[in-house]
Every structure is written in structure tokens, then in C-alpha cells.
Write an enzyme that holds these catalytic residues in place. Structure first.
Site, mmCIF file in Angstrom:
data_model
loop_
_atom_site.group_PDB
_atom_site.id
_atom_site.type_symbol
_atom_site.label_atom_id
_atom_site.label_comp_id
_atom_site.label_asym_id
_atom_site.label_seq_id
_atom_site.Cartn_x
_atom_site.Cartn_y
_atom_site.Cartn_z
ATOM 1 N N ASP A 1 32.630 -12.319 0.953
ATOM 2 C CA ASP A 1 32.016 -12.027 2.076
ATOM 3 C C ASP A 1 30.492 -11.294 1.509
ATOM 4 O O ASP A 1 30.567 -9.968 1.500
ATOM 5 C CB ASP A 1 32.675 -11.176 2.881
ATOM 6 C CG ASP A 1 32.382 -10.840 4.526
ATOM 7 O OD1 ASP A 1 31.168 -11.242 4.742
ATOM 8 O OD2 ASP A 1 32.655 -9.901 5.025
ATOM 9 N N ASP B 1 24.271 -7.563 2.315
ATOM 10 C CA ASP B 1 24.798 -6.711 2.094
ATOM 11 C C ASP B 1 26.357 -6.635 2.288
ATOM 12 O O ASP B 1 26.903 -7.490 2.664
ATOM 13 C CB ASP B 1 24.550 -5.711 3.458
ATOM 14 C CG ASP B 1 24.783 -6.105 4.762
ATOM 15 O OD1 ASP B 1 24.690 -7.323 4.872
ATOM 16 O OD2 ASP B 1 25.036 -5.378 5.530
ATOM 17 N N HIS C 1 24.114 -13.112 4.797
ATOM 18 C CA HIS C 1 23.722 -11.321 4.786
ATOM 19 C C HIS C 1 24.135 -11.028 3.261
ATOM 20 O O HIS C 1 25.256 -11.462 2.693
ATOM 21 C CB HIS C 1 24.544 -10.570 5.529
ATOM 22 C CG HIS C 1 26.192 -10.753 5.665
ATOM 23 N ND1 HIS C 1 26.765 -9.727 4.541
ATOM 24 C CD2 HIS C 1 27.110 -11.256 6.005
ATOM 25 C CE1 HIS C 1 27.957 -10.157 4.839
ATOM 26 N NE2 HIS C 1 28.434 -10.959 5.632
ATOM 27 N N GLU D 1 24.195 -6.791 8.169
ATOM 28 C CA GLU D 1 25.085 -7.308 8.834
ATOM 29 C C GLU D 1 26.416 -6.697 9.133
ATOM 30 O O GLU D 1 26.981 -6.320 10.122
ATOM 31 C CB GLU D 1 25.511 -8.796 8.449
ATOM 32 C CG GLU D 1 26.139 -9.610 9.389
ATOM 33 C CD GLU D 1 27.764 -9.383 9.159
ATOM 34 O OE1 GLU D 1 28.499 -9.990 9.945
ATOM 35 O OE2 GLU D 1 28.200 -8.683 8.144
ATOM 36 N N GLU D 2 26.782 -6.045 7.926
ATOM 37 C CA GLU D 2 28.147 -5.046 7.760
ATOM 38 C C GLU D 2 28.000 -3.777 8.484
ATOM 39 O O GLU D 2 28.883 -3.142 8.675
ATOM 40 C CB GLU D 2 28.438 -4.794 6.334
ATOM 41 C CG GLU D 2 28.813 -6.283 5.605
ATOM 42 C CD GLU D 2 29.915 -6.865 6.044
ATOM 43 O OE1 GLU D 2 30.517 -6.407 6.869
ATOM 44 O OE2 GLU D 2 30.566 -7.948 5.606
ATOM 45 N N GLU E 1 29.818 -17.223 6.685
ATOM 46 C CA GLU E 1 30.951 -16.332 6.897
ATOM 47 C C GLU E 1 32.214 -16.950 6.393
ATOM 48 O O GLU E 1 32.499 -18.078 6.376
ATOM 49 C CB GLU E 1 31.110 -16.051 8.215
ATOM 50 C CG GLU E 1 30.174 -14.945 8.719
ATOM 51 C CD GLU E 1 30.143 -13.573 8.267
ATOM 52 O OE1 GLU E 1 31.105 -13.328 7.492
ATOM 53 O OE2 GLU E 1 28.859 -12.954 8.118
#
Length: 377
Positions: free
Chosen positions: A99, A68, A66, A133-134, A162
Site C-alpha cells: 500500500d 505516502d 500515493h 492520501e493516508e 490500491e
């Protein structure tokens, strides 16, 4: 500056606070398109989703990530601006460093090298990136999976970037995740004056015994792969703000993180049984964020273990802890899913960072995983 570090820096410069991508995916396309990866946008709502694929044959290996990031918080608390990446004492600082823009950079350079070294590799390679995702995760990977299913696209192996590591890069891999089931409970009472409790019905008092039972209930004992299921209350709201009014309604937000020992239906049934036993007048709604999943000792797990050992000398511990990830949307398709990424100690925090040497090591691990799975077929 190495290719992996260079790309990580460029990605962090993009202020991709969820659900924004801010041009991150374009950077990945620029690097992979010359190597035969075909880019396809699968956008929904305000969310950008990118599907990059090389080849059409089975088996299909997918890197999942991801672009974002979570908001940086108070800028004055950062030692350097969160979107102006800076290297200090061997660490790359910036929002998303761990992350998971560092992982995306490592995935990209690993794919570049692998394709150069194995241009005729069997099977297919793909990258799936989302900018949701976040946040809510409504228009991200879950929607892309539906599209892939409609095309009969079968993912055999999925490696999620991740941040799984704790003390050293590669010391922990995630081979599963607990399920997440949230609830909104409204206990209905009768509003009134605090001096006349006989003319009101206080929902807070009504709910207190049930809350005690919910928080002390042993939902299951877990198993060899998962810890016991947990119940947590995250918010309780009631009242008008005045100290002389008995509230007429109490709202409770709660969450279960549950193992494979329980089903959604079993949890819902037990909660409702407890509420009914206490004679509560209530309304209850549920939201399932993801079912628990587990990848046992399969080809992907073995390939990942071997790659980590070759690069770092570590024997990783398999784990299913932590929160949810987008792997929860891939696992139900039957794919083997493993999560491997940088150290997670600074994620979502002020001065988020990743060790510069870990970026190159992670890229080398990712490349070896590809080789272990595909180059020897």
C-alpha cells in the site's frame, strides 16, 4: 532483480510517512521522463503532487497512486526494519510494499514497456501521484482535480493502484466505494455533583436512548452493488476524570459509510430527527469525506477483466467494499474508475509485504489494460 522489483525496493527505502514523499516521485520521473512524459508539480501546503503526462489527445488514461505511507508503529515488532526492504521466502517486506509502492513500481514499468512497444499509441497517458492520501487528503488529489478542471482536462479512464486483491492477485477489483460522512455531536447538559442529580443535567443519560435508536436504525437495505449503510460511533468523551462530577457536555464522534441508496441530506435529516425526538440540546457538525461512486461494466472494467484473465487465469469479482480511496475525487468528473492492486492482507500492519512474483504479474496486467484500451483504437 527485475525492473519492477528494483523500483519497489527503491521506493520502500524512502521513509515517506504521510505527508512526506521523501523523493519517491523523483524516482518515477527518472524512469518516465525519457519516454516522453512531461512532469509538473502541483504542490499545496506540505503535500507534493506530481502530474506526469505523455500526449495531448483524447482519450486520457490515468494511473493514480500515493507515495505516502502510514507510520510503521513499534520498530522492535518488525522482523526487519520497515524502511530497509528485505526479501524473504518470495516476499518483499517493508512499509508500503502493498500500500502502495508495489503498485507504483508496477505502473511505472508497465508504462515504460507499453510506450516502447506502442510509441505512436492513440490518446494520452498520465500518472497522478500524491503524498497526502493516508493523512487528511486536504491538499492531495482533491486539489489537483480542481486544477485539471480549470484547464478543461478530461480524464476518461482512471486506474487506482490500491491493494484490491484478497486471496490471489486479481481476484477482486474495486468498481466503486461507499460514501463517508462523519459527524461531531455535542450533547449539552449541566455539570454538577453526583450526589445532587436534581441540580444537574447528565448529557450521558440524556443521550443513551438516542444512541440506542441510532445504532439500531436500518438506514437502507443496500443494493446489488453496495451493502447496507452502516453507522458507527468511534469516540465518546465526557467528564472531568473525577468520579463525583456529573459532566456538563458529552462529545460523540461517529461515521456513516453509505451507499447510493442515500444522499448526504437524507442522512443528516434523519439523524437530526432522532436527536430532536429525544429532546436533546445539542450542537452538530458534519464532514463529508467522499460521495459513493460506481463504475458499471464499461470499457475500463472490461479491459481490466480481460487483462487479469490473460495473466492469471482468474475471473475477478467486482466489489465496492473497504474504506475510501482517492478514486472518490476522480469519479465525480465523469471518469471511469477501477481499483486494482496487490493482496491487502498485510496493509497497515507490522511486516507489511507483497509477493515478489505478484509485482511482475501486476505490471503485466497493467500493461495489458493499456493495450486493451489504447493499442487497438
Amino acid at each position: 532483480m527485475s525492473d519492477t522489483l528494483d523500483l519497489a525496493v527503491e521506493l520502500i527505502r524512502r521513509e515517506s510517512v504521510t505527508p512526506e514523499d521523501a523523493g519517491c516521485m523523483d524516482l518515477v520521473i527518472e524512469r518516465l521522463a525519457p519516454h516522453g512524459f512531461q512532469a509538473e508539480w502541483l504542490n499545496f501546503g506540505d503535500t507534493k503532487n506530481l502530474w506526469l503526462r505523455r500526449g495531448e489527445a483524447a482519450p486520457l488514461f490515468v494511473f493514480l497512486g500515493h507515495t505516502d505511507v502510514v507510520p510503521p508503529g513499534p520498530l522492535e515488532d518488525w522482523s526487519s526494519p520497515p524502511f530497509a526492504p528485505e526479501i524473504r521466502e518470495g516476499r518483499l517486506y517493508g512499509r508500503g510494499a502493498a500500500d502502495m509502492k508495489g503498485s507504483i513500481a508496477a505502473m511505472t514499468t508497465a508504462l515504460q514497456r507499453f510506450v516502447v512497444h506502442h510509441p505512436g499509441h492513440p490518446g494520452s497517458l498520465a500518472v497522478l501521484l500524491t503524498s497526502d492520501e493516508e493523512g487528511s487528503a486536504y491538499d492531495g488529489v482533491v486539489k489537483v482535480v480542481d486544477v485539471l478542471k480549470s484547464r478543461d482536462t478530461v480524464i476518461d479512464w482512471c486506474l487506482v493502484g490500491e491493494p484490491s486483491s484478497f486471496a490471489r492477485l486479481g481476484d477482486v477489483i474495486r468498481v466503486g466505494r461507499r460514501g463517508s460522512l462523519g459527524g461531531v455531536l455535542r450533547i449539552l447538559g449541566v455539570q454538577g455533583h453526583v450526589a445532587y442529580p436534581d441540580k444537574a443535567d447528565n448529557p450521558i443519560h440524556r443521550f443513551a436512548p438516542a444512541l440506542h435508536e441510532l445504532t439500531t436504525e436500518i438506514w437502507d437495505g443496500g443494493n446489488e452493488f453496495f451493502p447496507p449503510t452502516s453507522f458507527q460511533v468511534s469516540n465518546i468523551r465526557a467528564g472531568t476524570g473525577a468520579d463525583n462530577v456529573i459532566p456538563g457536555k458529552l462529545e460523540v464522534l461517529f461515521n456513516f459509510r453509505f451507499s447510493t441508496e442515500l444522499t448526504v441530506e437524507a442522512i443528516q435529516r434523519r439523524v437530526e430527527t432522532i436527536l430532536d425526538r429525544h429532546g436533546l440540546h445539542y450542537e452538530l457538525s458534519w464532514r463529508l469525506s467522499g460521495l459513493p461512486f460506481l463504475t458499471r461494466e464499461t470499457e475500463l472494467v472490461s479491459a481490466t477483466r480481460a487483462a487479469i484473465a490473460a495473466v492469471t487465469g482468474l475471473q475477478p469479482r467486482a466489489d465496492t467494499g473497504g474504506g475510501t480511496s482517492d478514486g472518490r475525487f476522480i469519479a465525480p468528473t465523469g471518469a471511469q474508475v477501477v481499483e486494482l492492486g496487490p493482496l491487502n492482507g498485510s496493509i497497515h500492519k507490522i511486516d507489511e509485504h507483497v509477493a515478489v512474483e505478484d509485482l511482475e504479474a501486476l505490471s503485466a496486467i497493467y500493461e495489458r489494460i493499456l493495450g486493451n484500451l489504447l493499442a487497438v483504437l
